[in-house]
Write a protein that holds these residues in place. Structure first.
Motif, short mmCIF file in Angstrom:
data_model
loop_
_atom_site.label_atom_id
_atom_site.label_comp_id
_atom_site.label_asym_id
_atom_site.label_seq_id
_atom_site.Cartn_x
_atom_site.Cartn_y
_atom_site.Cartn_z
N ASP A 20 0.81 -1.23 0.00
CA ASP A 20 0.00 0.00 0.00
C ASP A 20 0.84 1.27 0.00
OD1 ASP A 20 -2.34 -1.44 0.04
OD2 ASP A 20 -2.64 -1.25 2.20
N LEU A 21 2.13 1.15 0.11
CA LEU A 21 2.99 2.31 0.30
C LEU A 21 2.88 3.32 -0.86
CD1 LEU A 21 4.95 3.67 2.18
CD2 LEU A 21 6.81 2.41 1.08
N ALA A 22 2.92 2.86 -2.09
CA ALA A 22 2.84 3.78 -3.24
C ALA A 22 1.50 4.50 -3.26
CB ALA A 22 3.07 3.03 -4.55
N ALA A 23 0.41 3.78 -3.07
CA ALA A 23 -0.92 4.39 -3.08
C ALA A 23 -1.09 5.35 -1.90
CB ALA A 23 -2.01 3.32 -3.06
N PHE A 24 -0.58 4.98 -0.72
CA PHE A 24 -0.66 5.85 0.45
C PHE A 24 0.12 7.14 0.19
CE2 PHE A 24 1.17 7.30 4.51
CZ PHE A 24 0.01 7.62 5.19
N SER A 25 1.31 7.02 -0.36
CA SER A 25 2.14 8.20 -0.65
C SER A 25 1.45 9.12 -1.64
CB SER A 25 3.50 7.77 -1.21
OG SER A 25 4.22 7.07 -0.23
N GLU A 26 0.85 8.55 -2.67
CA GLU A 26 0.14 9.36 -3.66
C GLU A 26 -1.10 10.01 -3.06
OE1 GLU A 26 1.35 10.19 -6.49
OE2 GLU A 26 3.05 8.86 -6.34
N PHE A 27 -1.77 9.31 -2.16
CA PHE A 27 -2.94 9.86 -1.48
C PHE A 27 -2.53 11.09 -0.66
CE2 PHE A 27 -5.47 10.01 2.45
CZ PHE A 27 -6.73 10.21 1.92
N VAL A 28 -1.49 10.95 0.14
CA VAL A 28 -1.02 12.06 0.98
C VAL A 28 -0.55 13.22 0.09
CG1 VAL A 28 0.71 12.79 2.67
CG2 VAL A 28 -0.46 10.59 2.94
N ARG A 29 0.21 12.91 -0.94
CA ARG A 29 0.69 13.95 -1.85
C ARG A 29 -0.49 14.68 -2.50
NH1 ARG A 29 4.27 11.21 -4.93
NH2 ARG A 29 5.92 11.78 -3.51
N GLY A 30 -1.49 13.92 -2.93
CA GLY A 30 -2.65 14.52 -3.57
C GLY A 30 -3.41 15.47 -2.66
N VAL A 31 -3.53 15.10 -1.39
CA VAL A 31 -4.23 15.97 -0.43
C VAL A 31 -3.35 17.19 -0.11
CG1 VAL A 31 -5.22 16.13 1.88
CG2 VAL A 31 -5.59 14.08 0.51
N PHE A 32 -2.04 16.99 0.03
CA PHE A 32 -1.15 18.10 0.36
C PHE A 32 -1.01 19.11 -0.78
CE2 PHE A 32 0.53 16.42 4.33
CZ PHE A 32 0.79 17.61 5.00
N GLU A 33 -1.34 18.75 -1.98
CA GLU A 33 -1.29 19.72 -3.07
C GLU A 33 -2.24 20.87 -2.80
OE1 GLU A 33 -2.05 17.67 -6.69
OE2 GLU A 33 -0.03 16.87 -6.81
N HIS A 34 -3.20 20.66 -1.93
CA HIS A 34 -4.20 21.67 -1.61
C HIS A 34 -4.18 21.98 -0.12
CE1 HIS A 34 -5.60 21.00 -5.64
NE2 HIS A 34 -5.51 19.72 -5.38
N ARG A 35 -2.99 22.07 0.47
CA ARG A 35 -2.86 22.16 1.92
C ARG A 35 -3.40 23.45 2.51
NH1 ARG A 35 3.30 21.87 1.64
NH2 ARG A 35 3.77 23.91 0.81
N ARG A 36 -3.61 24.48 1.73
CA ARG A 36 -4.21 25.69 2.27
C ARG A 36 -5.72 25.57 2.33
NH1 ARG A 36 -0.97 29.03 3.94
NH2 ARG A 36 -2.00 31.01 3.65
N LYS A 37 -6.21 24.43 1.92
CA LYS A 37 -7.64 24.13 1.99
C LYS A 37 -7.90 23.26 3.22
CE LYS A 37 -8.86 25.62 -2.19
NZ LYS A 37 -9.71 26.77 -2.33
N GLN A 38 -9.14 23.26 3.65
CA GLN A 38 -9.52 22.34 4.70
C GLN A 38 -9.57 20.93 4.11
OE1 GLN A 38 -13.23 23.73 6.30
NE2 GLN A 38 -12.26 25.39 7.43
N LEU A 39 -9.50 19.93 4.97
CA LEU A 39 -9.49 18.54 4.50
C LEU A 39 -10.69 18.23 3.61
CD1 LEU A 39 -8.28 16.67 7.67
CD2 LEU A 39 -7.11 16.79 5.47
N ARG A 40 -11.87 18.75 3.95
CA ARG A 40 -13.07 18.46 3.17
C ARG A 40 -12.85 18.84 1.70
NH1 ARG A 40 -17.56 17.81 5.51
NH2 ARG A 40 -17.14 19.25 7.21
N ALA A 41 -12.31 20.02 1.44
CA ALA A 41 -12.07 20.47 0.07
C ALA A 41 -10.89 19.74 -0.56
CB ALA A 41 -11.84 21.97 0.03
N ALA A 42 -9.82 19.55 0.21
CA ALA A 42 -8.63 18.89 -0.31
C ALA A 42 -8.93 17.46 -0.73
CB ALA A 42 -7.50 18.92 0.73
N LEU A 43 -9.77 16.76 0.03
CA LEU A 43 -10.16 15.39 -0.34
C LEU A 43 -10.96 15.40 -1.62
CD1 LEU A 43 -11.12 13.87 3.10
CD2 LEU A 43 -9.21 13.19 1.64
#
Length: 104
Positions: A20-43
């Motif tokens: 799961d490491l590659a998918a987990f890393s991509e998930f975190v990276r994808g959410v962090f691309e929008h880190r100035r957003k709240q989690l609801r929007a970033a997800l």
């Protein structure tokens, strides 16, 4: 001059299974691309919708940089419980070319 000391401890068992490491890393990276957003929007940007199976009381008004590793794991697992999800990226380029990871 500011200094920082960092200590790395090797775990007997990794927090994220190797498969799961590659998918987990991509998930975190994808959410962090929008880190100035709240989690609801970033997800919404990262996986295309909110995670339907979030634990009760999980605060989606926080920002990605406010989560600890265990909360990231909990969020990842909640968002990947459905039969299909996509981790998307808005960045283009050799490393970031649209859809990051697709799991079925």
């Amino acid at each position: 001059v500011d200094s920082v000391m960092l200590r790395l401890d090797v775990r007997d068992h990794p927090l994220v299974p190797r498969e799961d490491l590659a998918a987990f890393s991509e998930f975190v990276r994808g959410v962090f691309e929008h880190r100035r957003k709240q989690l609801r929007a970033a997800l919404g940007y990262a996986v295309g919708s909110e995670c339907p199976t979030l634990p009760e009381g999980f605060d989606l008004t926080r920002r990605p940089e406010q989560l600890g590793i265990h909360e990231w794991l909990e969020l990842y697992r909640a968002c990947t419980r459905s039969s299909k999800y996509e981790v998307r990226s808005s960045k283009k380029g050799p490393r970031n070319g649209g859809i990051k990871a697709i799991r079925h």
